[in-house]
Design an enzyme around this catalytic site. Structure first.
Site, PDB file in Angstrom:
ATOM      1  N   HIS A   6      -8.041 -32.514  36.027  1.00  0.00           N
ATOM      2  CA  HIS A   6      -7.170 -31.814  36.970  1.00  0.00           C
ATOM      3  C   HIS A   6      -5.686 -31.908  36.691  1.00  0.00           C
ATOM      4  CE1 HIS A   6      -6.046 -29.975  40.714  1.00  0.00           C
ATOM      5  NE2 HIS A   6      -5.411 -31.048  41.137  1.00  0.00           N
ATOM      6  N   GLU A  15      -8.276 -30.796  48.306  1.00  0.00           N
ATOM      7  CA  GLU A  15      -8.355 -32.048  49.052  1.00  0.00           C
ATOM      8  C   GLU A  15      -8.141 -31.788  50.547  1.00  0.00           C
ATOM      9  OE1 GLU A  15      -6.746 -35.406  47.030  1.00  0.00           O
ATOM     10  OE2 GLU A  15      -5.626 -36.010  48.807  1.00  0.00           O
ATOM     11  N   LEU A  67     -11.543 -25.801  41.542  1.00  0.00           N
ATOM     12  CA  LEU A  67     -11.046 -26.789  42.480  1.00  0.00           C
ATOM     13  C   LEU A  67     -11.417 -26.445  43.925  1.00  0.00           C
ATOM     14  CD1 LEU A  67      -9.103 -29.209  42.999  1.00  0.00           C
ATOM     15  CD2 LEU A  67      -7.270 -27.542  43.160  1.00  0.00           C
ATOM     16  N   ARG A  74      -1.805 -39.630  40.684  1.00  0.00           N
ATOM     17  CA  ARG A  74      -0.960 -38.843  41.576  1.00  0.00           C
ATOM     18  C   ARG A  74      -1.636 -38.644  42.925  1.00  0.00           C
ATOM     19  NH1 ARG A  74      -0.976 -33.705  43.126  1.00  0.00           N
ATOM     20  NH2 ARG A  74      -2.336 -32.867  41.512  1.00  0.00           N
ATOM     21  N   PHE A 118      -3.776 -35.862  54.232  1.00  0.00           N
ATOM     22  CA  PHE A 118      -4.144 -35.767  52.827  1.00  0.00           C
ATOM     23  C   PHE A 118      -4.479 -37.144  52.300  1.00  0.00           C
ATOM     24  CE2 PHE A 118      -3.617 -32.716  49.196  1.00  0.00           C
ATOM     25  CZ  PHE A 118      -4.053 -31.598  49.875  1.00  0.00           C
ATOM     26  N   HIS A 167     -10.042 -34.831  39.449  1.00  0.00           N
ATOM     27  CA  HIS A 167     -10.035 -34.506  40.881  1.00  0.00           C
ATOM     28  C   HIS A 167     -11.441 -34.695  41.441  1.00  0.00           C
ATOM     29  CE1 HIS A 167      -9.639 -32.258  44.606  1.00  0.00           C
ATOM     30  NE2 HIS A 167      -8.332 -32.191  44.426  1.00  0.00           N
TER      31      HIS A 167
END
Lengths: 536, 387
Positions: free
Chosen positions: A314, A218, A215, A349, A87, A205
């Site tokens: 996001h 990721e 969305l 984040r 990630f 995002h």
């Protein structure tokens, strides 16, 4: 002790569903909590509180195992043990996942547990909170609610109240967030006098669909997908030569927006995400949800062609200021998850840290709230609180049709304003203009009328109350964004493009006054990771 | 942009009046959703139009509804496609129709509370709670994770993909006939535990679901739930898996479904086409081949099927009377092809699962390499649809 869960929608409709990619934990033998903590802190652009990050990353492995034991169907590796994926912003593959429905799987399993323990935990499904009840000592002693099904108002008395109402994404249009994400808890705490923190830190995002803002996880980039501009160039080479597409989200979003602004995007204001480089079998196994999103909402088969994406609103990094046990400035009032700001996310984040934040600090809040409930005597909220709320509702319902603007109109103008002026790139002129518009909309909201005058499922009325919450959130974000005269994490000021640790390595706290939010500052807790230049 | 007329079945419980229809004209891109059309009407015209919705992206499960009579999610149904279907439906009544109203109703098999909002609690959720919907592992959990076959987790992830929207319940024809039927959503949920190797109560769960007269044998294979499900959970497939597992556990199936399935596959393997008389016998008295020694219950069932057979003869549906004699039915000439299909299926003994195979109509990659068409590939599914 009695525990009740109050939710304005059925709990499984909640927005944790949308957390697709996974949940981080340093559980592999070769990984360490220190590495997870460092990635989180670096990702936050050094605005997170390192003591809080330490707690979250140390407790993460145990939490994953707990969820696994409860029944979450985590992906397994060939040995049948928990498997991971890569990630963004992470130095190791430490994201545990269930295909790309991780949040949904976790939330549904937790709801299974609620059904299992239904005798110990009461559920109030489709009950809407309109304000917190405070006693004469300034402690929180309950909530005022409306039973959505029949419109009755009820005052719940409680020794401890935990706000877990999610973020405020609906303040922006478009957003990846659900329609219910209207910042309710943040606004209720603010109105009750609790401090808010880091409200300028709003995550965009990198991969959302143009138009409706859906969305794309990721996880797609985690599985190896590329970002391409309209010339077919893998532009992240210029911005993050080492981590490429897996740099932290603020970095990738700015890179995309720069490509788009400088004319290397597509005519629809997007760049492309190319998932065709990921093996098909792997896409079906691990990314099926976005196969469906691509097909149903963009008409694109992501296994065959690139999909157009852009940065989109996001996540709310800021929120109600809490300590590591979820305690706010108000005794008896707790907060956890996206509503709260501990802060573990600081200026940005990392992907797959939001479910973790919610679970770890939710658990810790619950423990402390229970301990307090055992310790103190029940407070008696005054009945006047309920009467005040009933009067507020009567006022909204009594407004004549045509006496003001429609709620939906105000909401739309708010969303477009914030997305236009308080987004990936910001400057003083834009934020100031946004703040003026928000203040005008606050006035207009006072006379906005609704069509539904009934009691049963009066969604029109709830939308009017939510609009009030959203305007409070918007005002606080504008004030904080204007105040922070530097660029850090998600806050990028084109008029102050550098990070300035000397003056701005601190949190901006906001407290409600009749003249708007009052600004103060608090220290960022630094333990072992001194701020460094941030490159990916 | 395009203009659409949406025709909504409304019910305002406080008005003292019954349900009524109301039309709204909306203006939006054809690629946007029916829900977007409803929200436009709600935002611009009538805020009292009630519809549960939240994510707009087919993940929260709030906006189950019927669109042109079909159960699904408002946010996942494109309004342009809904328009085409509405036109087609109206044209069927005579003449070519354009801009037919898109008909929107609350979900079926549930009481309506207000407009498109139904009472899911007393129906959908009560049925979910019926199947003991939580993991029941044996003893204390291990220190680390449970070690399980990786495929087992992918297998039950198809049921985990359920978002509890209720579209399958809304469309379920069995539930229309028997409101007590546990139903597609709850049974798919049940499979999520029965198929979970961490669960220690598999046997008890299967008995519970098989012994209940409104349980797994109450499904009539109509495929409505598979069509309605917006997430590819294919609830009916999960029910069939439950039945198969029940058969493996030695649970007697009142429909003889498991034996029926085996008989079906065996006959096809042997003859290439279906010998229906043999099928009946093999289903109720498997392996006896011509010498009928069925159980008492099987005799009852076979006698019970006589009127159906007579009706078939009378109405001309059953014309080759000699085929009623078991074993007379001819073999398909080219048996090699049939054998190839069977050996391929045996080599690839995989369940049909979207997390493994991808969307329908897509070839699994190794099948493409071998040049075998999909229609012959997934053995499990063929056996299912034969029942």
């Amino acid at each position: 002790m009695s525990v009740g869960i109050i939710s304005k929608v059925h709990p499984v409709r909640s927005h944790s569903n949308a957390a697709q990619g996974g949940i981080n934990a340093a559980l592999n033998p070769g990984d360490s909590w220190e590495s997870h903590a460092f990635d989180t802190i670096k990702g936050s652009d050094y605005l997170s509180d390192q003591d809080a990050v330490e707690i979250m990353t140390r407790e993460a492995p145990e939490e994953i195992l707990h969820l696994e034991h409860l029944g979450v169907t985590f992906h397994r590796n060939e040995e049948g043990k928990l498997g991971t994926r890569a990630f963004g912003g992470a130095s190791a593959a430490r994201t545990y996942y269930v295909a790309d429905i991780t949040g949904q799987a976790i939330m549904h399993v937790l709801y299974e547990q609620l059904m299992k323990y239904s005798e110990q935990i009461a559920r109030y499904e489709e009950w809407f909170c309109s304000s917190l009840a405070m006693d004469e000592n300034g402690e929180c002693c309950g909530v005022v609610t409306r039973n959505v099904a029949d419109g009755t108002m009820e005052l719940f008395q409680a020794k401890s109240v935990i706000l877990c109402t999610g973020g405020n994404g609906q303040v922006w249009q478009p957003t990846t967030n659900a329609l219910i994400c209207t910042g309710d808890g943040i606004a209720m705490a603010y109105r009750a006098g609790a401090k808010l923190m880091d409200m300028e830190m709003i995550q965009y995002h990198p991969t959302t669909l143009a138009g409706k803002g859906f969305l794309i996880t990721e996880g797609a980039r985690g599985e190896g997908a590329h970002l391409l501009n309209a010339n077919g160039e893998r532009f992240m080479e210029k911005y993050a030569p080492n981590k490429m597409e897996l740099a932290s989200r603020d970095v990738v979003s700015r890179a995309e927006q720069t490509e788009i602004n400088e004319g290397r995007g597509f005519p629809d204001g997007t760049v492309a995400l190319d998932i065709t480089v990921v093996p098909k079998k792997r896409v079906h196994e691990a990314l099926r949800e976005i196969v469906l999103v691509g097909r149903d909402f963009a008409g694109v088969d992501i296994t065959r062609q690139p999909i157009h994406i852009k940065p989109g609103n996001h996540y709310t990094m800021g929120g109600v200021k809490t300590d590591v046990d979820g305690r706010t400035d108000i005794p008896g009032l707790y907060s956890a998850g996206e509503t709260a700001c501990v802060s573990v996310h600081g200026g940005n984040r990392l992907g797959a840290n939001s479910l973790l934040d919610t679970l770890i600090f939710g658990k810790r809040s619950g423990r402390d709230a229970a301990a307090r409930a055992k310790r103190i005597d029940a407070a008696r909220p005054s009945k006047k609180i309920l009467e005040d709320e009933e009067a507020m509702i009567a006022d909204v319902v009594s407004r004549e049709k045509g006496s003001g603007r429609r709620i939906s109109e105000i909401k739309r103008e708010l969303g477009q304003t914030m997305d236009g002026k308080v987004a990936v790139f910001r400057d003083e002129a834009g934020i100031t203009e946004a703040l003026e518009i928000v203040k005008r909309l606050e006035e207009e909201a006072k006379t906005a009328y609704i069509d539904d005058h009934g009691s049963v499922f009066n969604q029109d009325l709830l939308a009017a109350i939510e609009l009030g919450y959203m305007l409070d959130n918007a005002e606080c974000t504008c004030v904080a964004a204007l105040e922070r005269k530097e660029s850090r994490g998600a806050q990028y000021r084109t008029d102050f493009p550098e990070r300035n640790d000397e003056e701005w390595l601190k949190h901006i706290d906001l407290e409600r006054t009749d003249d708007g939010p009052e600004i103060s500052y608090s220290e960022v807790t630094i333990t072992q990771w001194e701020p460094q230049e941030r490159t990916y | 942009m395009a203009e659409y007329t949406i025709k909504v079945r409304r019910f305002q419980p406080e008005s003292g009046e019954g349900p009524y229809w109301e039309e709204f004209n909306v203006d939006l891109e054809p690629s946007l959703a029916v829900l977007d059309g409803l929200l436009q009407a709600k935002d611009n015209e009538d805020g009292s139009l009630a519809v549960r919705c939240s994510c707009r992206a087919a993940i929260c499960g709030s906006c189950g509804m019927k669109i042109n009579g079909q159960s699904g999610l408002g946010c996942k149904t494109q309004i342009g496609e809904a328009q085409e279907l509405a036109n087609k439906k109206m044209s069927a009544a005579g003449g070519k129709v354009e801009n037919a109203p898109i008909v929107i109703e609350p979900m079926g098999n549930m009481p309506v509370i207000k407009d498109l909002i139904t009472d899911m609690e007393s129906t959908h959720w009560a049925k979910i709670r019926r199947v003991t919907p939580w993991l029941l592992p044996h003893g204390e959990p291990p220190e680390r994770e449970y070690v399980v076959e990786p495929e087992s987790m992918i297998d039950i992830t198809q049921s985990m993909a359920c978002i509890q929207c209720g579209a399958c319940v809304s469309s379920c024809l069995s539930m229309e006939a028997d409101p007590d039927f546990i139903g597609p959503a709850a049974l798919a949920k049940a499979y999520r535990f029965v198929g979970d190797p961490r669960d220690a109560e598999t046997h008890e769960r299967l008995h519970d679901l098989a012994d209940d007269p409104h349980g797994i044998y109450d499904c009539t294979h109509c495929f409505s739930c598979i069509d309605a499900c917006p997430k590819g959970v294919a609830p009916m497939d999960q029910i069939m898996r439950l039945r198969r597992k029940a058969g493996e556990e030695g649970i007697e199936d009142p429909n003889s479904g498991h034996d029926h399935e085996i008989a079906f596959v065996k006959i096809i393997e042997k003859k290439g086409t279906l010998d229906e008389s043999l099928l009946l016998q093999e289903s109720f008295a498997p392996g006896v081949k011509g010498k009928l020694k069925p159980s008492k219950r099987a005799i009852r069932e076979m006698l019970g099927s006589i009127p159906t057979a007579i009706r078939g003869i009378k109405t001309g549906k059953m014309r080759s009377l000699h085929k009623l004699i078991p074993g007379v039915h001819p073999k398909l000439p080219d048996q090699d092809d049939v054998k190839a299909i069977f050996s391929h299926a045996e080599e690839h003994s995989e369940e049909f699962n979207l997390y493994i195979k991808g969307e329908e109509g897509e070839l699994a990659e190794d099948d493409v390499e071998k040049g075998i068409e999909r229609s012959t590939a997934p053995a499990g599914q063929e056996a299912d649809s034969g029942q």
